[in-house]
Design a protein around this motif. Structure first.
Motif, PDB file in Angstrom:
ATOM      1  N   ASP A 149       0.817  -1.214   0.000  1.00 27.57           N
ATOM      2  CA  ASP A 149       0.000   0.000   0.000  1.00 27.57           C
ATOM      3  C   ASP A 149       0.853   1.267   0.000  1.00 27.57           C
ATOM      4  O   ASP A 149       0.465   2.285  -0.581  1.00 27.57           O
ATOM      5  CB  ASP A 149      -0.953   0.018   1.199  1.00 27.57           C
ATOM      6  CG  ASP A 149      -2.049  -1.037   1.106  1.00 27.57           C
ATOM      7  OD1 ASP A 149      -2.260  -1.601  -0.002  1.00 27.57           O
ATOM      8  OD2 ASP A 149      -2.686  -1.318   2.146  1.00 27.57           O
ATOM      9  N   ALA A 150       2.016   1.213   0.636  1.00 29.00           N
ATOM     10  CA  ALA A 150       2.933   2.359   0.676  1.00 29.00           C
ATOM     11  C   ALA A 150       3.761   2.470  -0.600  1.00 29.00           C
ATOM     12  O   ALA A 150       4.576   3.378  -0.735  1.00 29.00           O
ATOM     13  CB  ALA A 150       3.850   2.247   1.892  1.00 29.00           C
ATOM     14  N   ASP A 151       3.578   1.542  -1.531  1.00 25.51           N
ATOM     15  CA  ASP A 151       4.298   1.495  -2.809  1.00 25.51           C
ATOM     16  C   ASP A 151       5.809   1.346  -2.614  1.00 25.51           C
ATOM     17  O   ASP A 151       6.603   1.861  -3.394  1.00 25.51           O
ATOM     18  CB  ASP A 151       3.982   2.734  -3.656  1.00 25.51           C
ATOM     19  CG  ASP A 151       4.343   2.542  -5.124  1.00 25.51           C
ATOM     20  OD1 ASP A 151       4.178   1.415  -5.631  1.00 25.51           O
ATOM     21  OD2 ASP A 151       4.819   3.508  -5.742  1.00 25.51           O
ATOM     22  N   LEU A 152       6.194   0.612  -1.576  1.00 29.88           N
ATOM     23  CA  LEU A 152       7.609   0.318  -1.354  1.00 29.88           C
ATOM     24  C   LEU A 152       8.013  -1.014  -1.980  1.00 29.88           C
ATOM     25  O   LEU A 152       9.183  -1.210  -2.305  1.00 29.88           O
ATOM     26  CB  LEU A 152       7.928   0.321   0.144  1.00 29.88           C
ATOM     27  CG  LEU A 152       7.901   1.700   0.788  1.00 29.88           C
ATOM     28  CD1 LEU A 152       7.979   1.581   2.309  1.00 29.88           C
ATOM     29  CD2 LEU A 152       9.027   2.568   0.255  1.00 29.88           C
ATOM     30  N   ILE A 153       7.049  -1.899  -2.129  1.00 28.62           N
ATOM     31  CA  ILE A 153       7.320  -3.190  -2.760  1.00 28.62           C
ATOM     32  C   ILE A 153       6.162  -3.561  -3.669  1.00 28.62           C
ATOM     33  O   ILE A 153       5.073  -2.997  -3.575  1.00 28.62           O
ATOM     34  CB  ILE A 153       7.543  -4.328  -1.727  1.00 28.62           C
ATOM     35  CG1 ILE A 153       6.249  -4.644  -0.981  1.00 28.62           C
ATOM     36  CG2 ILE A 153       8.679  -4.010  -0.786  1.00 28.62           C
ATOM     37  CD1 ILE A 153       6.256  -5.997  -0.308  1.00 28.62           C
ATOM     38  N   ALA A 154       6.439  -4.537  -4.529  1.00 34.77           N
ATOM     39  CA  ALA A 154       5.391  -5.213  -5.294  1.00 34.77           C
ATOM     40  C   ALA A 154       5.488  -6.682  -4.913  1.00 34.77           C
ATOM     41  O   ALA A 154       6.546  -7.162  -4.500  1.00 34.77           O
ATOM     42  CB  ALA A 154       5.602  -5.023  -6.787  1.00 34.77           C
ATOM     43  N   HIS A 155       4.381  -7.386  -5.041  1.00 34.46           N
ATOM     44  CA  HIS A 155       4.368  -8.785  -4.625  1.00 34.46           C
ATOM     45  C   HIS A 155       3.421  -9.557  -5.517  1.00 34.46           C
ATOM     46  O   HIS A 155       2.325  -9.085  -5.825  1.00 34.46           O
ATOM     47  CB  HIS A 155       3.907  -8.867  -3.159  1.00 34.46           C
ATOM     48  CG  HIS A 155       3.881 -10.245  -2.617  1.00 34.46           C
ATOM     49  ND1 HIS A 155       2.713 -10.931  -2.390  1.00 34.46           N
ATOM     50  CD2 HIS A 155       4.876 -11.082  -2.254  1.00 34.46           C
ATOM     51  CE1 HIS A 155       2.989 -12.128  -1.893  1.00 34.46           C
ATOM     52  NE2 HIS A 155       4.294 -12.242  -1.809  1.00 34.46           N
ATOM     53  N   ASP A 156       3.860 -10.713  -5.947  1.00 35.30           N
ATOM     54  CA  ASP A 156       2.988 -11.634  -6.670  1.00 35.30           C
ATOM     55  C   ASP A 156       2.816 -12.850  -5.780  1.00 35.30           C
ATOM     56  O   ASP A 156       3.755 -13.626  -5.606  1.00 35.30           O
ATOM     57  CB  ASP A 156       3.589 -12.017  -8.019  1.00 35.30           C
ATOM     58  CG  ASP A 156       2.633 -12.896  -8.812  1.00 35.30           C
ATOM     59  OD1 ASP A 156       2.607 -14.122  -8.539  1.00 35.30           O
ATOM     60  OD2 ASP A 156       1.914 -12.361  -9.666  1.00 35.30           O
ATOM     61  N   GLU A 157       1.645 -12.969  -5.196  1.00 37.20           N
ATOM     62  CA  GLU A 157       1.392 -14.026  -4.219  1.00 37.20           C
ATOM     63  C   GLU A 157       1.465 -15.420  -4.838  1.00 37.20           C
ATOM     64  O   GLU A 157       2.043 -16.337  -4.262  1.00 37.20           O
ATOM     65  CB  GLU A 157       0.030 -13.816  -3.550  1.00 37.20           C
ATOM     66  CG  GLU A 157      -0.217 -14.741  -2.412  1.00 37.20           C
ATOM     67  CD  GLU A 157      -1.468 -14.385  -1.618  1.00 37.20           C
ATOM     68  OE1 GLU A 157      -1.815 -15.175  -0.722  1.00 37.20           O
ATOM     69  OE2 GLU A 157      -2.089 -13.349  -1.884  1.00 37.20           O
ATOM     70  N   ALA A 158       0.919 -15.569  -6.032  1.00 36.89           N
ATOM     71  CA  ALA A 158       0.885 -16.888  -6.671  1.00 36.89           C
ATOM     72  C   ALA A 158       2.285 -17.435  -6.931  1.00 36.89           C
ATOM     73  O   ALA A 158       2.518 -18.636  -6.805  1.00 36.89           O
ATOM     74  CB  ALA A 158       0.087 -16.821  -7.973  1.00 36.89           C
ATOM     75  N   GLU A 159       3.222 -16.562  -7.278  1.00 34.50           N
ATOM     76  CA  GLU A 159       4.595 -16.987  -7.595  1.00 34.50           C
ATOM     77  C   GLU A 159       5.577 -16.712  -6.450  1.00 34.50           C
ATOM     78  O   GLU A 159       6.767 -16.987  -6.575  1.00 34.50           O
ATOM     79  CB  GLU A 159       5.093 -16.293  -8.871  1.00 34.50           C
ATOM     80  CG  GLU A 159       4.313 -16.670 -10.112  1.00 34.50           C
ATOM     81  CD  GLU A 159       4.571 -18.096 -10.572  1.00 34.50           C
ATOM     82  OE1 GLU A 159       5.522 -18.741 -10.090  1.00 34.50           O
ATOM     83  OE2 GLU A 159       3.811 -18.577 -11.428  1.00 34.50           O
ATOM     84  N   SER A 160       5.087 -16.124  -5.358  1.00 38.04           N
ATOM     85  CA  SER A 160       5.933 -15.767  -4.199  1.00 38.04           C
ATOM     86  C   SER A 160       7.084 -14.858  -4.596  1.00 38.04           C
ATOM     87  O   SER A 160       8.210 -15.008  -4.138  1.00 38.04           O
ATOM     88  CB  SER A 160       6.477 -17.026  -3.518  1.00 38.04           C
ATOM     89  OG  SER A 160       5.432 -17.846  -3.059  1.00 38.04           O
ATOM     90  N   ILE A 161       6.801 -13.875  -5.459  1.00 34.06           N
ATOM     91  CA  ILE A 161       7.813 -12.938  -5.932  1.00 34.06           C
ATOM     92  C   ILE A 161       7.706 -11.646  -5.133  1.00 34.06           C
ATOM     93  O   ILE A 161       6.616 -11.108  -4.940  1.00 34.06           O
ATOM     94  CB  ILE A 161       7.626 -12.607  -7.431  1.00 34.06           C
ATOM     95  CG1 ILE A 161       7.669 -13.861  -8.285  1.00 34.06           C
ATOM     96  CG2 ILE A 161       8.640 -11.564  -7.894  1.00 34.06           C
ATOM     97  CD1 ILE A 161       9.007 -14.499  -8.410  1.00 34.06           C
ATOM     98  N   VAL A 162       8.852 -11.150  -4.680  1.00 31.38           N
ATOM     99  CA  VAL A 162       8.945  -9.857  -4.013  1.00 31.38           C
ATOM    100  C   VAL A 162       9.807  -8.952  -4.884  1.00 31.38           C
ATOM    101  O   VAL A 162      10.861  -9.360  -5.362  1.00 31.38           O
ATOM    102  CB  VAL A 162       9.586  -9.988  -2.609  1.00 31.38           C
ATOM    103  CG1 VAL A 162       9.878  -8.628  -2.014  1.00 31.38           C
ATOM    104  CG2 VAL A 162       8.693 -10.793  -1.691  1.00 31.38           C
ATOM    105  N   ILE A 163       9.359  -7.723  -5.066  1.00 30.85           N
ATOM    106  CA  ILE A 163      10.093  -6.717  -5.830  1.00 30.85           C
ATOM    107  C   ILE A 163      10.257  -5.495  -4.942  1.00 30.85           C
ATOM    108  O   ILE A 163       9.279  -4.981  -4.406  1.00 30.85           O
ATOM    109  CB  ILE A 163       9.308  -6.283  -7.093  1.00 30.85           C
ATOM    110  CG1 ILE A 163       8.899  -7.462  -7.942  1.00 30.85           C
ATOM    111  CG2 ILE A 163      10.067  -5.213  -7.857  1.00 30.85           C
ATOM    112  CD1 ILE A 163       9.944  -8.028  -8.832  1.00 30.85           C
TER     113      ILE A 163
END
Length: 159
Positions: free
Chosen positions: A70-84
């Motif tokens: 929500d703070a736009d510090l990270i992106a996340h794809d839950e299905a692939e467990s990816i953190v950006i």
């Protein structure tokens, strides 16, 4: 595993960061410096690893994770467990062509979900920024353009 990680001291002046609760700030530093992180600021990180490393229950992790999103510090794809880590390349630009190619390789080996594709675009924008195209950051020496790195097939692991 990397032996060190750069964390900008400007994080302490960030309104986004300072508005977060303590758990979210701790999670952010964990994501920046964890043993799972890499030079691309984009990596697979199953939630169980985080919960084990931080000794947190899943609901505590998910609440902090959602606050970082929500703070736009990270992106996340839950299905692939990816953190950006957002804006990673503003603070960790490639230092030379070999570094750039290594980052591109890391990104090409991740599942090509939206947040990874955005990060791939970001690294290319950083590397081929206006006025520095074909030059190493911080130098005046020219680098032969590597157009195959921009090839979509290469980015999708088919090149």
């Amino acid at each position: 595993m990397r032996s060190f990680s750069k964390v900008s001291p400007n994080v302490w002046q960030s309104q986004r960061f300072n508005a977060l609760p303590d758990d979210s700030r701790l999670l952010y530093f964990y994501l920046l410096t964890s043993p799972h992180a890499n030079s691309a600021g984009a990596y697979r990180l199953p939630s169980g690893y985080v919960c084990t490393d931080l000794r947190w229950q899943s609901d505590r992790y998910m609440q902090a994770l959602n606050q970082l999103i929500d703070a736009d510090l990270i992106a996340h794809d839950e299905a692939e467990s990816i953190v950006i880590i957002k804006r990673w390349f503003q603070h960790n630009p490639p230092m030379n062509e070999k570094h750039f190619r290594g980052v591109v390789r890391i990104l090409s080996n991740l599942p090509q979900v939206a947040c990874v594709q955005e990060t791939t675009e970001s690294i290319h924008e950083t590397w081929y920024a206006k006025g520095t195209e074909g030059k190493r950051p911080g130098t005046s020496s020219a680098i032969e353009p590597r157009h195959h790195l921009l090839n979509t097939n290469f980015m999708n692991g088919r090149g």
